[in-house]
Design a protein around this motif. Sequence first.
Motif, short mmCIF file in Angstrom:
data_model
loop_
_atom_site.label_atom_id
_atom_site.label_comp_id
_atom_site.label_asym_id
_atom_site.label_seq_id
_atom_site.Cartn_x
_atom_site.Cartn_y
_atom_site.Cartn_z
N GLU A 158 -0.18 -0.57 -28.41
CA GLU A 158 -0.66 -1.50 -27.38
C GLU A 158 0.20 -1.29 -26.15
N GLN A 159 -0.44 -0.84 -25.07
CA GLN A 159 0.32 -0.58 -23.86
C GLN A 159 -0.50 -1.00 -22.65
N LYS A 160 0.05 -0.77 -21.47
CA LYS A 160 -0.64 -1.14 -20.23
C LYS A 160 -1.94 -0.37 -20.11
N ASN A 161 -2.81 -0.88 -19.24
CA ASN A 161 -4.12 -0.26 -19.07
C ASN A 161 -4.05 1.15 -18.49
N SER A 162 -2.99 1.42 -17.79
CA SER A 162 -2.89 2.72 -17.14
C SER A 162 -1.44 3.13 -17.04
N LEU A 163 -1.23 4.37 -16.71
CA LEU A 163 0.13 4.88 -16.56
C LEU A 163 0.85 4.15 -15.43
N ILE A 164 0.12 3.85 -14.35
CA ILE A 164 0.76 3.18 -13.21
C ILE A 164 1.17 1.76 -13.58
N LYS B 83 1.36 12.96 -14.74
CA LYS B 83 0.19 13.26 -15.56
C LYS B 83 -0.05 14.76 -15.66
N ALA B 84 0.09 15.45 -14.52
CA ALA B 84 -0.12 16.90 -14.52
C ALA B 84 0.90 17.59 -15.42
N ASN B 85 2.15 17.11 -15.34
CA ASN B 85 3.20 17.68 -16.17
C ASN B 85 2.92 17.45 -17.66
N ALA B 86 2.47 16.22 -17.97
CA ALA B 86 2.17 15.88 -19.36
C ALA B 86 1.03 16.71 -19.91
N GLN B 87 -0.01 16.89 -19.10
CA GLN B 87 -1.15 17.68 -19.55
C GLN B 87 -0.77 19.14 -19.77
N ASN B 88 0.07 19.69 -18.87
CA ASN B 88 0.53 21.07 -19.04
C ASN B 88 1.35 21.21 -20.33
N LEU B 89 2.22 20.21 -20.57
CA LEU B 89 3.01 20.25 -21.80
C LEU B 89 2.11 20.20 -23.03
N ALA B 90 1.13 19.29 -22.98
CA ALA B 90 0.23 19.12 -24.12
C ALA B 90 -0.54 20.40 -24.41
N ARG B 91 -1.03 21.06 -23.35
CA ARG B 91 -1.77 22.31 -23.56
C ARG B 91 -0.87 23.38 -24.19
N GLY B 92 0.39 23.43 -23.69
CA GLY B 92 1.33 24.41 -24.25
C GLY B 92 1.66 24.11 -25.70
N ILE C 254 0.83 -1.21 0.00
CA ILE C 254 0.00 0.00 0.00
C ILE C 254 0.87 1.26 0.00
N MET C 255 1.94 1.22 0.79
CA MET C 255 2.84 2.37 0.84
C MET C 255 3.50 2.57 -0.53
N SER C 256 3.93 1.45 -1.13
CA SER C 256 4.56 1.54 -2.45
C SER C 256 3.58 2.09 -3.48
N ARG C 257 2.33 1.61 -3.38
CA ARG C 257 1.31 2.12 -4.31
C ARG C 257 1.06 3.62 -4.09
N GLY C 258 1.12 4.03 -2.83
CA GLY C 258 0.93 5.45 -2.53
C GLY C 258 2.02 6.30 -3.15
N ILE C 259 3.26 5.80 -3.06
CA ILE C 259 4.38 6.53 -3.67
C ILE C 259 4.18 6.61 -5.18
N GLU C 260 3.81 5.45 -5.77
CA GLU C 260 3.60 5.42 -7.22
C GLU C 260 2.49 6.38 -7.63
N ASP C 261 1.37 6.35 -6.85
CA ASP C 261 0.24 7.22 -7.18
C ASP C 261 0.66 8.69 -7.16
N TYR C 262 1.50 9.05 -6.18
CA TYR C 262 1.95 10.45 -6.08
C TYR C 262 2.74 10.84 -7.33
N PHE C 263 3.70 9.99 -7.71
CA PHE C 263 4.53 10.31 -8.87
C PHE C 263 3.72 10.27 -10.16
N VAL C 264 2.77 9.34 -10.23
CA VAL C 264 1.92 9.26 -11.41
C VAL C 264 1.10 10.54 -11.57
N SER C 265 0.52 11.01 -10.47
CA SER C 265 -0.26 12.25 -10.52
C SER C 265 0.60 13.41 -10.99
N ASP C 266 1.83 13.48 -10.46
CA ASP C 266 2.74 14.56 -10.84
C ASP C 266 3.10 14.46 -12.33
#
Length: 760
Positions: free
Chosen positions: A241-247, A52-61, A38-50
């Motif tokens: 063809e890739q994984k179901n999600s970024l995580i 994704k946010a970075n990717a979306q900002n780049l895409a908008r720019g 659960i802790m490992s997943r929490g770390i992964e979720d944090y970095f994934v969110s970061d």
Amino acid sequence: MRFGRQMKRMLKKPREAKELAKGSMFLVTVVLCLGLIIMSRGIEDYFVSDLKANAQNLARGYTHSLLKTVEASSAVRALINEKLRYGVDLVSTLSGDFSNEDLRKIAREIDVDEIDVYSPKGEILYSSISSYLGWIAPKGHPVQQFISSSLSFHVDPLRENTINRQLVLYGYQRLEDGRVIQVGISAKHLEGLLTGFELDRLLNEMKDDEDVSYVTYIDQNRIVLGSSTGRASGSYLPKKEQKNSLIDSLRGGQIQAAPVDAVYELEELVLMEGVEAGRLVIGLSLERTIKEIEKLNRIFTVVFVMIYLAAILMLYLYHYKSARLHTMAYEDEVTNLPNLKYFRSELEYLLISKRKEKLAVILVQLPRFSKISMARGHEQGERLLEEMGREFSHLEGENLSFFKHSDEKFLILVKNYKSPEELIELLANLATISPSGESEQESRYSTLRFGVVEIKDQSTTPGKVLKDALIALNHAKLHQGLYFSFFDQDMERKVDRETKLEAELRQVMKKKDEESVYLLYQPIIGKHGSEISSVEALARMKSPSLGDVSPLEFIDVAEKNGLIGPLGMRILEKACAFSNTLRKQGISLKITVNLSGLQILEDDFIRQVREVLKENDVSAGSLSLEITESVFLGNYDIINEKLKTLREMGMTISIDDFGTGYSSFARLKELHVDGVKIDRYFISRITHLPEEELITSDIIRMVRRYGLYTVAEGVETEEELSYLQREGCDFIQGYYYSKPLPEGELIQYWRTFQNEKWEG
């Protein structure tokens, strides 16, 4: 042998304690591992969110920078589609007079790669490419799909040419005669048309971000318009063809330990005036993110390992102490036999074991043990149980185990027996056990009773087996000097039925408007058939789950479970309510209600009757009560005194089922009753025996001698009626006149009877 059995039992329990310790350690391991995950997943979720946010900002720019180029590219795409339409329009002007040379000439003039004319069946009739002539589009081919559609013009997405496997953009138009014109522009040709735009340079500049591996721009049909990877413009970009999600992609990269291949592809819409103009495909490198995640995971793994080692040490110390207490938890301290909890554990293990053994459970009871214990003292009772435990221990073997169930009950677990007869033989041996020090009378009282369950379905549960054993014990009867019973489904169905019936009766008692229990009324005819003197209220029950239930059954259940008092009062209330209905309609009929002996014996019975009469505004004189002869057994004075009070209130009292139970002829005159109801048994014999052998007339004369009236119940034939009237019976009740009727039908019956009487 005895020492060996004791050692075996002593070793058995610590093994269970050890298994419990192992189970606890396993549980701690699982919990801590889950915590780490659960802790490992929490770390992964944090970095994934970061990420994704970075990717979306780049895409908008990036999208803002692409708009002008996209506008130009969109214009070129529109021109290409117009070129296809122009080509098919130009071919269609030939008015069907086609030749292959004409098609090649038009293809050169309008700068397209291919022009074909298909028959309505999908065969190439004419083509600018000679090798295509005679080719037939297979079923499901885009050409066949267009032919079967209702479209007149259509442009396909870039697709492979089925013949030469090159990427081509096709447009179709249908002629009036059903033929189809196809014009195609190859991907290489498209690439030439799309050159001149600086998409590649712009996309390469977008790739400067360290987390971006590549950027590609595609149109709605996934045709590449530009790419930082050097992919040819005009080519088709298949969906990756890739994984179901970024995580999932992150975890894949971690597992493979190949960060360079760990790329997650993200697609962002490019909108022009709110309409999709294309898509920006961004490949995100996960290498840096994976390294950060692995670093934090290593730190937390070390922390959790330290916590785990500390937890294991604490568990070891705890279970060292609990092992000493285990025997106390699973052994009866008086008999030294394993207790009920241990039995459940043992049986559950055997039921789920892959080694399917033939199993039987015997529940043993020492009847009236509690009374013996009270007579001889608690300590003596414990010594008796202790000796019984020793006797059972002597009989214990590999296939025979004994357990303490409760104060006066023991359990026996039998394995690998051959037949029920072998179990009965075991019961006979057990029945001979008589603890020393018991007097002959006490030994008789402690005769063992047995309930036997043969476990034929190993998907059952210990709770179900114990329930079945108790049911069998409660049905134990004397067989060849032994009190025992084998469980069967009929026993269980009977118990379940009684349980349901009890629950529904309790529900009836809670709700006054509950109609599960209702009354029918059977007329009682007097004065030689000339009038309806009264009606008897007969309780009936229609269970929601069981259907119609016999009065004998639900009255018996009510008496067994202490519900007969409330049920009797509910019946009396319904009878009083109907008495009010009759009175309002000008009908003068006395209502007879049956009473249970248990109900009469209740201390506040008279008070309850008075309250019911008062609440329903009914006079005591409008009611008649019936009681059976058997209620006088052992309670004569108490009941007779209560009957006296009821008569003084104005009620009429009669004895029901007279002549079949307790013989009250000798004391009939002393009873505070007004009449008797002759049982159906004596009435039915009228048509089967000569008159000189009948005693019905003797009963009538004897009762009349004491100044009491007689009612004959169950009269069904003309012969029975004639005999009873001739012998002077006062009232007749039975199907000869009427079956029991609901309230409305009874009132109608009374009116019809009255009309017939006046007409007669």
